[in-house]
Design a protein around this motif. Structure first.
Motif, PDB file in Angstrom:
ATOM      1  N   LEU A   1      37.445   2.319  50.715  1.00 44.38           N
ATOM      2  CA  LEU A   1      37.708   3.677  50.485  1.00 44.38           C
ATOM      3  C   LEU A   1      37.892   4.065  51.995  1.00 44.38           C
ATOM      4  O   LEU A   1      39.015   4.830  52.433  1.00 44.38           O
ATOM      5  CB  LEU A   1      37.168   4.165  49.329  1.00 44.38           C
ATOM      6  N   PRO A   2      36.818   4.206  52.641  1.00 45.51           N
ATOM      7  CA  PRO A   2      37.172   4.653  53.990  1.00 45.51           C
ATOM      8  C   PRO A   2      37.885   3.942  55.064  1.00 45.51           C
ATOM      9  O   PRO A   2      38.707   4.735  55.973  1.00 45.51           O
ATOM     10  CB  PRO A   2      35.571   4.355  54.636  1.00 45.51           C
ATOM     11  N   ILE A   3      38.173   2.726  54.670  1.00 45.82           N
ATOM     12  CA  ILE A   3      39.356   1.940  55.575  1.00 45.82           C
ATOM     13  C   ILE A   3      40.708   2.757  55.155  1.00 45.82           C
ATOM     14  O   ILE A   3      41.311   2.825  56.158  1.00 45.82           O
ATOM     15  CB  ILE A   3      39.114   0.681  55.512  1.00 45.82           C
ATOM     16  N   ILE A   4      40.785   2.942  53.870  1.00 49.89           N
ATOM     17  CA  ILE A   4      42.050   3.506  53.290  1.00 49.89           C
ATOM     18  C   ILE A   4      42.425   4.619  53.941  1.00 49.89           C
ATOM     19  O   ILE A   4      43.477   5.088  54.864  1.00 49.89           O
ATOM     20  CB  ILE A   4      42.217   3.564  52.164  1.00 49.89           C
ATOM     21  N   VAL A   5      41.319   5.664  54.578  1.00 47.40           N
ATOM     22  CA  VAL A   5      41.329   6.922  55.070  1.00 47.40           C
ATOM     23  C   VAL A   5      41.601   6.777  56.471  1.00 47.40           C
ATOM     24  O   VAL A   5      42.342   7.393  57.149  1.00 47.40           O
ATOM     25  CB  VAL A   5      40.043   7.705  54.687  1.00 47.40           C
ATOM     26  N   LEU A   6      40.925   5.758  56.876  1.00 44.84           N
ATOM     27  CA  LEU A   6      41.168   5.325  58.639  1.00 44.84           C
ATOM     28  C   LEU A   6      42.742   5.065  58.989  1.00 44.84           C
ATOM     29  O   LEU A   6      43.302   5.646  59.842  1.00 44.84           O
ATOM     30  CB  LEU A   6      40.207   4.201  58.966  1.00 44.84           C
ATOM     31  N   TRP A   7      43.211   4.191  58.027  1.00 45.58           N
ATOM     32  CA  TRP A   7      44.559   3.895  58.222  1.00 45.58           C
ATOM     33  C   TRP A   7      45.562   5.000  57.896  1.00 45.58           C
ATOM     34  O   TRP A   7      46.792   5.036  58.494  1.00 45.58           O
ATOM     35  CB  TRP A   7      44.819   2.561  57.291  1.00 45.58           C
ATOM     36  N   VAL A   8      45.301   5.878  57.054  1.00 44.63           N
ATOM     37  CA  VAL A   8      45.905   7.138  56.655  1.00 44.63           C
ATOM     38  C   VAL A   8      46.100   7.871  57.951  1.00 44.63           C
ATOM     39  O   VAL A   8      47.018   8.472  58.595  1.00 44.63           O
ATOM     40  CB  VAL A   8      45.361   7.915  55.635  1.00 44.63           C
TER      41      VAL A   8
ATOM     42  N   GLY B   1      29.897  14.285  60.090  1.00 42.49           N
ATOM     43  CA  GLY B   1      30.214  12.585  59.926  1.00 42.49           C
ATOM     44  C   GLY B   1      29.323  12.005  61.068  1.00 42.49           C
ATOM     45  O   GLY B   1      28.854  10.802  60.672  1.00 42.49           O
ATOM     46  N   CYS B   2      29.265  12.564  62.351  1.00 38.17           N
ATOM     47  CA  CYS B   2      28.385  12.007  63.195  1.00 38.17           C
ATOM     48  C   CYS B   2      26.773  11.913  62.829  1.00 38.17           C
ATOM     49  O   CYS B   2      26.150  10.972  63.124  1.00 38.17           O
ATOM     50  CB  CYS B   2      28.606  12.940  64.753  1.00 38.17           C
ATOM     51  N   MET B   3      26.400  12.967  62.153  1.00 39.12           N
ATOM     52  CA  MET B   3      25.083  12.896  61.628  1.00 39.12           C
ATOM     53  C   MET B   3      24.837  11.884  60.416  1.00 39.12           C
ATOM     54  O   MET B   3      23.913  11.188  60.527  1.00 39.12           O
ATOM     55  CB  MET B   3      24.700  14.209  61.065  1.00 39.12           C
ATOM     56  N   ALA B   4      25.972  11.648  59.672  1.00 35.88           N
ATOM     57  CA  ALA B   4      25.980  10.433  58.923  1.00 35.88           C
ATOM     58  C   ALA B   4      25.768   9.161  59.631  1.00 35.88           C
ATOM     59  O   ALA B   4      25.246   8.166  59.092  1.00 35.88           O
ATOM     60  CB  ALA B   4      26.900  10.423  57.966  1.00 35.88           C
ATOM     61  N   GLY B   5      26.478   9.172  60.667  1.00 33.33           N
ATOM     62  CA  GLY B   5      26.468   7.809  61.539  1.00 33.33           C
ATOM     63  C   GLY B   5      25.103   7.442  61.972  1.00 33.33           C
ATOM     64  O   GLY B   5      24.600   6.231  61.977  1.00 33.33           O
TER      65      GLY B   5
ATOM     66  N   TYR C   1      23.131   2.104  53.389  1.00 31.98           N
ATOM     67  CA  TYR C   1      23.748   2.151  54.667  1.00 31.98           C
ATOM     68  C   TYR C   1      25.366   2.107  54.414  1.00 31.98           C
ATOM     69  O   TYR C   1      26.171   3.077  55.066  1.00 31.98           O
ATOM     70  CB  TYR C   1      23.346   0.935  55.452  1.00 31.98           C
ATOM     71  N   HIS C   2      25.800   1.364  53.392  1.00 29.00           N
ATOM     72  CA  HIS C   2      27.190   1.690  53.152  1.00 29.00           C
ATOM     73  C   HIS C   2      27.672   2.917  52.719  1.00 29.00           C
ATOM     74  O   HIS C   2      28.853   3.223  53.134  1.00 29.00           O
ATOM     75  CB  HIS C   2      27.610   0.489  52.143  1.00 29.00           C
ATOM     76  N   VAL C   3      26.803   3.681  51.973  1.00 24.99           N
ATOM     77  CA  VAL C   3      27.127   4.985  51.424  1.00 24.99           C
ATOM     78  C   VAL C   3      27.222   6.064  52.817  1.00 24.99           C
ATOM     79  O   VAL C   3      28.036   6.649  52.864  1.00 24.99           O
ATOM     80  CB  VAL C   3      26.227   5.527  50.688  1.00 24.99           C
ATOM     81  N   LEU C   4      26.443   5.927  53.759  1.00 21.88           N
ATOM     82  CA  LEU C   4      26.340   6.776  54.822  1.00 21.88           C
ATOM     83  C   LEU C   4      27.461   6.337  55.784  1.00 21.88           C
ATOM     84  O   LEU C   4      28.080   7.222  56.367  1.00 21.88           O
ATOM     85  CB  LEU C   4      25.008   6.543  55.739  1.00 21.88           C
ATOM     86  N   LEU C   5      27.656   4.954  55.816  1.00 25.03           N
ATOM     87  CA  LEU C   5      28.927   4.547  56.790  1.00 25.03           C
ATOM     88  C   LEU C   5      30.039   5.082  56.245  1.00 25.03           C
ATOM     89  O   LEU C   5      31.111   5.619  56.769  1.00 25.03           O
ATOM     90  CB  LEU C   5      28.964   3.196  57.165  1.00 25.03           C
ATOM     91  N   ALA C   6      30.332   5.381  54.992  1.00 29.13           N
ATOM     92  CA  ALA C   6      31.382   5.530  54.252  1.00 29.13           C
ATOM     93  C   ALA C   6      31.649   7.158  54.391  1.00 29.13           C
ATOM     94  O   ALA C   6      32.714   7.631  54.787  1.00 29.13           O
ATOM     95  CB  ALA C   6      31.551   5.316  52.611  1.00 29.13           C
ATOM     96  N   LEU C   7      30.481   7.839  54.406  1.00 29.26           N
ATOM     97  CA  LEU C   7      30.515   9.271  54.587  1.00 29.26           C
ATOM     98  C   LEU C   7      31.048   9.399  55.995  1.00 29.26           C
ATOM     99  O   LEU C   7      31.703  10.346  56.341  1.00 29.26           O
ATOM    100  CB  LEU C   7      29.120   9.806  54.432  1.00 29.26           C
ATOM    101  N   MET C   8      30.436   8.753  57.040  1.00 28.26           N
ATOM    102  CA  MET C   8      30.620   8.850  58.541  1.00 28.26           C
ATOM    103  C   MET C   8      32.373   8.811  58.668  1.00 28.26           C
ATOM    104  O   MET C   8      32.902   9.457  59.367  1.00 28.26           O
ATOM    105  CB  MET C   8      29.897   8.032  59.156  1.00 28.26           C
ATOM    106  N   THR C   9      32.752   7.512  58.284  1.00 24.27           N
ATOM    107  CA  THR C   9      34.007   7.344  58.372  1.00 24.27           C
ATOM    108  C   THR C   9      35.126   8.325  57.802  1.00 24.27           C
ATOM    109  O   THR C   9      36.207   8.736  58.333  1.00 24.27           O
ATOM    110  CB  THR C   9      34.429   5.889  57.524  1.00 24.27           C
ATOM    111  N   VAL C  10      34.849   8.915  56.505  1.00 26.22           N
ATOM    112  CA  VAL C  10      35.325   9.745  55.915  1.00 26.22           C
ATOM    113  C   VAL C  10      35.536  10.989  56.492  1.00 26.22           C
ATOM    114  O   VAL C  10      36.504  11.799  56.915  1.00 26.22           O
ATOM    115  CB  VAL C  10      35.188  10.053  54.340  1.00 26.22           C
ATOM    116  N   GLY C  11      34.231  11.395  57.173  1.00 29.81           N
ATOM    117  CA  GLY C  11      33.936  12.464  57.869  1.00 29.81           C
ATOM    118  C   GLY C  11      34.769  12.589  59.055  1.00 29.81           C
ATOM    119  O   GLY C  11      35.562  13.783  59.659  1.00 29.81           O
ATOM    120  N   PHE C  12      35.065  11.327  60.050  1.00 26.51           N
ATOM    121  CA  PHE C  12      35.688  11.160  61.257  1.00 26.51           C
ATOM    122  C   PHE C  12      37.143  11.513  60.937  1.00 26.51           C
ATOM    123  O   PHE C  12      37.792  12.201  61.546  1.00 26.51           O
ATOM    124  CB  PHE C  12      35.423  10.117  62.000  1.00 26.51           C
TER     125      PHE C  12
END
Length: 330
Positions: free
Chosen positions: A7-14, A176-180, A209-220
């Motif tokens: 899911l976060p990767i889809i957002v990144l490619w968007v 997002g940075c804080m989630a990272g 870890y994966h939830v927080l990483l997803a939140l960071m990615t989506v936040g960015f």
């Protein structure tokens, strides 16, 4: 965990797609290379993709190192660009230097470690090897430092002159940075438990870890998409305004070029009545009409003068100097 990864990767490619679209409108590449590196690294880290590609590379988990380097380079470049935009880039060179040293250390640590056998859950599989633990810890320590520093400095930025989408976007980036940072801390705890031989809390830590990483990615992604989306809207709005203004000026131009004054000025002004709508063409027409007004003001009716003056005010309002925000002070 595959869904949390995808899911976060889809957002990144968007986000990559939006920046590519922006290139068609004359945007600079900006964050595009950095986001592309992060998106590529995250894509290669999806469990099925990782296992398939790493086996092609010999099954020694070299892909894990490649993912680390891609993500590290991309995140460092994102941080550099983000801090430069906000005027808080005081110590970026130091962070980049530390990142280069850690990247070299990563290469050495993985080379001297026995990591035969592709493993998507790299820490779970090899985390009890001291060199692998140090390899993982050094990467996530750097990851936490770069995201934490970026988040704090972005939060401390001078907000004067920011547009609403820019302000909201950068505040989301801070979150997002804080989630990272939390994701990096969670991973460090997991690494410590692996060294100690305890796996009682591993499943919860991995999920967290994966939830927080997803939140960071989506936040960015969302944080960067909001200003980009606003820029695209402004671009389309400016193009629509330009076409409307040219349509309003076309009858006036068609009449003026038939006058002696218009014929004298037409060649020098490089006037083409059926050219594609563009700002350059609008400016040429406006300057041409201005010259005609100087030569013979009586050639324009009061209604035409009102139309021309209104377009002139719009051009002045939309000029880069009028729209340029205040530069944040360091």
């Amino acid at each position: 965990m595959t869904l949390l990864q995808i899911l976060p990767i889809i957002v990144l490619w968007v986000m990559v797609a939006i920046r590519l679209l922006g290139l068609c409108f004359g945007w600079r590449p900006g964050i595009l290379p950095a986001v592309f590196l992060v998106a590529l690294g995250a894509t290669l880290n999806i469990d099925p993709v990782y296992l398939a590609v790493d086996r092609l590379l010999g099954g020694w988990n070299l892909l894990n190192l490649m993912v680390h380097l891609l993500m590290g380079l991309g995140m460092t470049e994102l941080s550099r660009l983000l801090l430069r935009v906000t005027g808080r880039s005081n110590h970026v060179k130091v962070l980049i230097s530390v990142g280069i040293v850690l990247a070299l250390a990563q290469i050495v640590l993985l080379v001297v470690s026995d990591t035969e056998g592709s493993a998507a859950s790299f820490t779970d599989t090899f985390g009890d090897i001291p060199t692998v633990a140090l390899y993982q810890a050094s990467f996530f320590a750097w990851f936490g430092i770069i995201t934490g520093y970026t988040g704090v400095e972005t939060l401390r930025r001078n907000r004067r002159g920011e547009s609403r989408p820019f302000r909201i976007g950068f505040d989301i980036l801070c979150a997002g940075c804080m989630a990272g940072v939390l994701a990096a801390g969670t991973k460090m705890i997991q690494i410590g438990l692996e060294i100690g031989g305890g796996d009682r809390y591993n499943n919860g830590l991995i999920t967290g870890y994966h939830v927080l990483l997803a939140l960071m990615t989506v936040g960015f992604a969302v944080g960067f998409i909001l200003p980009s989306y606003e820029r695209i809207r402004q671009t389309f709005r400016a193009r629509t305004d330009c076409e409307r203004d040219l349509a309003a000026l076309r009858p006036i131009m068609g009449r003026l070029v038939q006058t002696p004054e218009g014929r004298r000025s037409m060649g020098a002004a490089n006037i083409v009545l059926d050219a594609r709508a563009s700002k350059a063409q609008l400016y040429r027409w406006f300057i041409f009409i201005g010259d005609i007004r100087v030569l013979d003001p009586g050639l324009l009716s009061p209604q035409e003068i009102r139309v021309i003056d209104e377009i002139g005010r719009r051009i002045e309002h939309n000029s880069p100097s009028a729209q340029r925000p205040a530069v944040p002070r360091r």
